[in-house]
Enzyme design. Structure first.
Site, PDB file in Angstrom:
ATOM      1  N   CYS A 156       3.332   3.325   8.966  1.00  0.00           N
ATOM      2  CA  CYS A 156       3.618   4.590   8.297  1.00  0.00           C
ATOM      3  C   CYS A 156       4.423   5.507   9.208  1.00  0.00           C
ATOM      4  CB  CYS A 156       2.315   5.265   7.885  1.00  0.00           C
ATOM      5  SG  CYS A 156       2.657   6.714   6.906  1.00  0.00           S
ATOM      6  N   ASN A 189       8.646  -7.395   3.665  1.00  0.00           N
ATOM      7  CA  ASN A 189       8.599  -6.180   2.853  1.00  0.00           C
ATOM      8  C   ASN A 189       9.847  -5.334   3.107  1.00  0.00           C
ATOM      9  OD1 ASN A 189       7.217  -3.004   3.388  1.00  0.00           O
ATOM     10  ND2 ASN A 189       7.362  -3.860   1.342  1.00  0.00           N
ATOM     11  N   PRO A 246       0.854  -1.196   0.000  1.00  0.00           N
ATOM     12  CA  PRO A 246       0.000   0.000   0.000  1.00  0.00           C
ATOM     13  C   PRO A 246       0.888   1.244   0.000  1.00  0.00           C
ATOM     14  CG  PRO A 246       0.061  -1.002   2.194  1.00  0.00           C
ATOM     15  CD  PRO A 246       0.826  -1.913   1.286  1.00  0.00           C
ATOM     16  N   GLN A 284      -6.966  -0.640   4.016  1.00  0.00           N
ATOM     17  CA  GLN A 284      -6.112  -0.338   5.162  1.00  0.00           C
ATOM     18  C   GLN A 284      -6.673   0.856   5.923  1.00  0.00           C
ATOM     19  OE1 GLN A 284      -2.097   1.599   5.016  1.00  0.00           O
ATOM     20  NE2 GLN A 284      -1.411  -0.404   5.714  1.00  0.00           N
ATOM     21  N   GLY A 315       6.903  -2.440  -3.085  1.00  0.00           N
ATOM     22  CA  GLY A 315       6.345  -1.092  -3.181  1.00  0.00           C
ATOM     23  C   GLY A 315       7.036  -0.262  -4.244  1.00  0.00           C
TER      24      GLY A 315
HETATM   25  C1  FMN Z   1       4.840   7.019  -1.325  1.00  0.00           C
HETATM   26  C2  FMN Z   1       4.666   5.965  -0.282  1.00  0.00           C
HETATM   27  C3  FMN Z   1       3.458   5.863   0.398  1.00  0.00           C
HETATM   28  C4  FMN Z   1       3.262   4.863   1.372  1.00  0.00           C
HETATM   29  N1  FMN Z   1       2.047   4.744   1.968  1.00  0.00           N
HETATM   30  C5  FMN Z   1       1.807   3.703   2.817  1.00  0.00           C
HETATM   31  C6  FMN Z   1       0.505   3.460   3.351  1.00  0.00           C
HETATM   32  O1  FMN Z   1      -0.466   4.172   3.063  1.00  0.00           O
HETATM   33  N2  FMN Z   1       0.355   2.406   4.205  1.00  0.00           N
HETATM   34  C7  FMN Z   1       1.406   1.583   4.539  1.00  0.00           C
HETATM   35  O2  FMN Z   1       1.221   0.634   5.311  1.00  0.00           O
HETATM   36  N3  FMN Z   1       2.636   1.776   4.027  1.00  0.00           N
HETATM   37  C8  FMN Z   1       2.850   2.803   3.175  1.00  0.00           C
HETATM   38  N4  FMN Z   1       4.090   2.952   2.603  1.00  0.00           N
HETATM   39  C9  FMN Z   1       5.150   1.961   2.905  1.00  0.00           C
HETATM   40  C10 FMN Z   1       5.155   0.825   1.865  1.00  0.00           C
HETATM   41  O3  FMN Z   1       3.956   0.076   1.943  1.00  0.00           O
HETATM   42  C11 FMN Z   1       6.355  -0.116   2.088  1.00  0.00           C
HETATM   43  O4  FMN Z   1       6.268  -0.648   3.388  1.00  0.00           O
HETATM   44  C12 FMN Z   1       7.697   0.589   1.924  1.00  0.00           C
HETATM   45  O5  FMN Z   1       7.713   1.408   0.769  1.00  0.00           O
HETATM   46  C13 FMN Z   1       8.844  -0.436   1.844  1.00  0.00           C
HETATM   47  O6  FMN Z   1       8.699  -1.294   0.736  1.00  0.00           O
HETATM   48  P1  FMN Z   1       9.550  -1.073  -0.630  1.00  0.00           P
HETATM   49  O7  FMN Z   1      11.000  -1.024  -0.244  1.00  0.00           O
HETATM   50  O8  FMN Z   1       9.207  -2.261  -1.483  1.00  0.00           O
HETATM   51  O9  FMN Z   1       9.112   0.241  -1.216  1.00  0.00           O
HETATM   52  C14 FMN Z   1       4.313   3.961   1.664  1.00  0.00           C
HETATM   53  C15 FMN Z   1       5.520   4.076   0.977  1.00  0.00           C
HETATM   54  C16 FMN Z   1       5.710   5.046   0.010  1.00  0.00           C
HETATM   55  C17 FMN Z   1       7.022   5.103  -0.720  1.00  0.00           C
END
Ligand code: FMN
EC number: 1.3.1.-
Length: 351
Positions: free
Chosen positions: A100, A203, A16, A70, A227
């Protein structure tokens, strides 16, 4: 892979991301091989449920199930009410956000800040489960490894959450203090997986088929969640899926396919946001898609001057067609797909 009564086609999840994983983007990732997608977080503050932002986030029209929503907040009763409200609007799985790091969320003691207040975190989980369980709706939760390197309590919380009825747990391998900087670590995720009976999702920093394979093997996790590496590259899911199944790499998409995928995404995007807002919010998706490609930066800047859907679509077609004259397949991007500071800024701005 199973979440409560819901069977998933594979173990590749889209993370997300507020302001990114709206319905059009989730559907795109699902079409390109993701087995599961969770919506961007929806606030538990009732006074905001009627806002345009929240109602767009609650729009699941045409989305394949299971619909996972969520929710984020700080008050157990409000979170329980938010869960019920979203179930009434089609949610089949409720995911609690404890990951977050955005200040706007943390100042209100929500998101990953909840990990610091274990009693409140547990109270929220129990209240949400109490509303969801009688309706047959599984509750999942996403968190970090802890607040800071000295307060890495994911394992303790995970055990409490499992006992309270959480059906699946996702862990981003960073502390809140790290934001999106530094490297994700997978030891905490492995420890949680070893201790729990429910599915655990790993993740953080999964950006290639090899990394997905290695993280799954190292942590023993049931699934991986991707993500930032999917931003502008939604076909990463089929690439990972193919690699996990065969040990071989799929070729990169052709330039024509990348053009068509992005064009289709933009049509869906304009459909949800309308022209004025849609053209603007589409710019980031276009910027990610061309990032690191020859001439991509100049094109991204040009994009910022266009205000109409038709102009944006035409410019995109022209740009990809020109690239297609020198490249049959999308060339490897010359820079990483995303950077930490941008993630911090975007996550804060979009929360
Ligand atoms: C722009 C952005 C918005 C995000 N918004 C949320 C969110 O709404 N809820 C959440 O649980 N994590 C959020 N995250 C965290 C991601 O879900 C994820 O845990 C994080 O980016 C690490 O994974 P990655 O390295 O594959 O990007 C956000 C991340 C980014 C970059």
């Amino acid at each position: 892979m199973q979440i409560g009564p819901h069977s998933l086609p594979n173990r590749l999840f889209v993370a997300p991301m507020a302001g990114v994983t709206d319905r059009p983007f989730r559907q795109l990732c699902r079409r390109l091989g993701a087995g599961y997608a969770v919506s961007e977080m929806v606030t538990s503050r009732k006074e905001l449920w009627g806002s345009l932002k929240t109602s767009r986030r609650a729009d699941h029209a045409g989305e394949p199930g299971p619909i996972a929503v969520q929710i984020a907040g700080t008050d157990a009763a409000m979170m329980a009410e938010a869960a019920g409200y979203n179930i009434d609007r089609g949610a089949q799985i409720i995911d609690i956000n404890m990951g977050c790091p955005a200040k706007k969320v943390c100042n209100k003691w929500a998101g990953s800040a909840l990990m610091r207040n274990e009693a409140l975190a547990l109270e929220i989980v129990e209240a949400v489960v109490a509303v969801c369980a009688p309706r047959g709706v599984p509750v999942t939760l996403k968190m970090r490894t802890g607040w800071s390197a000295d307060e890495r309590n994911a394992l303790r919380l995970a055990t409490l959450f499992e006992a309270a009825g959480i059906a699946m747990l996702t862990i981003h391998g960073r502390t809140r203090e790290q934001g999106y900087k530094g490297l994700a670590e997978y030891d905490t995720i492995a420890a949680v997986k070893a201790a729990l009976g429910i599915p655990v999702v790993a993740n953080g920093d999964v950006d290639s088929p090899e990394k997905a394979r290695d993280v799954l093997a190292y942590t023993g996790a049931d699934a991986v969640m991707i993500g930032r590496a999917a931003q502008g590259r939604p076909w990463i899911f089929r690439e990972v899926s193919h690699f996990l199944a065969t040990g071989e790499h799929l070729p990169a998409p052709t330039v024509t396919e990348a053009r068509d995928v992005l064009t289709e995404h933009l049509h869906d995007h304009y459909g949800l946001y309308g022209e004025l807002s849609g053209v603007r919010s589409a710019r980031k998706h276009i910027g990610w898609a061309v990032r690191g490609l020859p001439g991509g930066e100049a094109f991204r800047q040009h994009m910022n001057t266009l205000e109409r859907c038709e102009e944006q679509l035409q410019a995109l077609r022209d740009w990809f067609d020109e690239l297609g004259q020198t490249h049959h397949r999308l060339p490897p991007a010359a820079v990483p797909a995303a950077n930490d500071d941008e993630a911090d800024d975007m996550a804060c701005a979009a929360a």
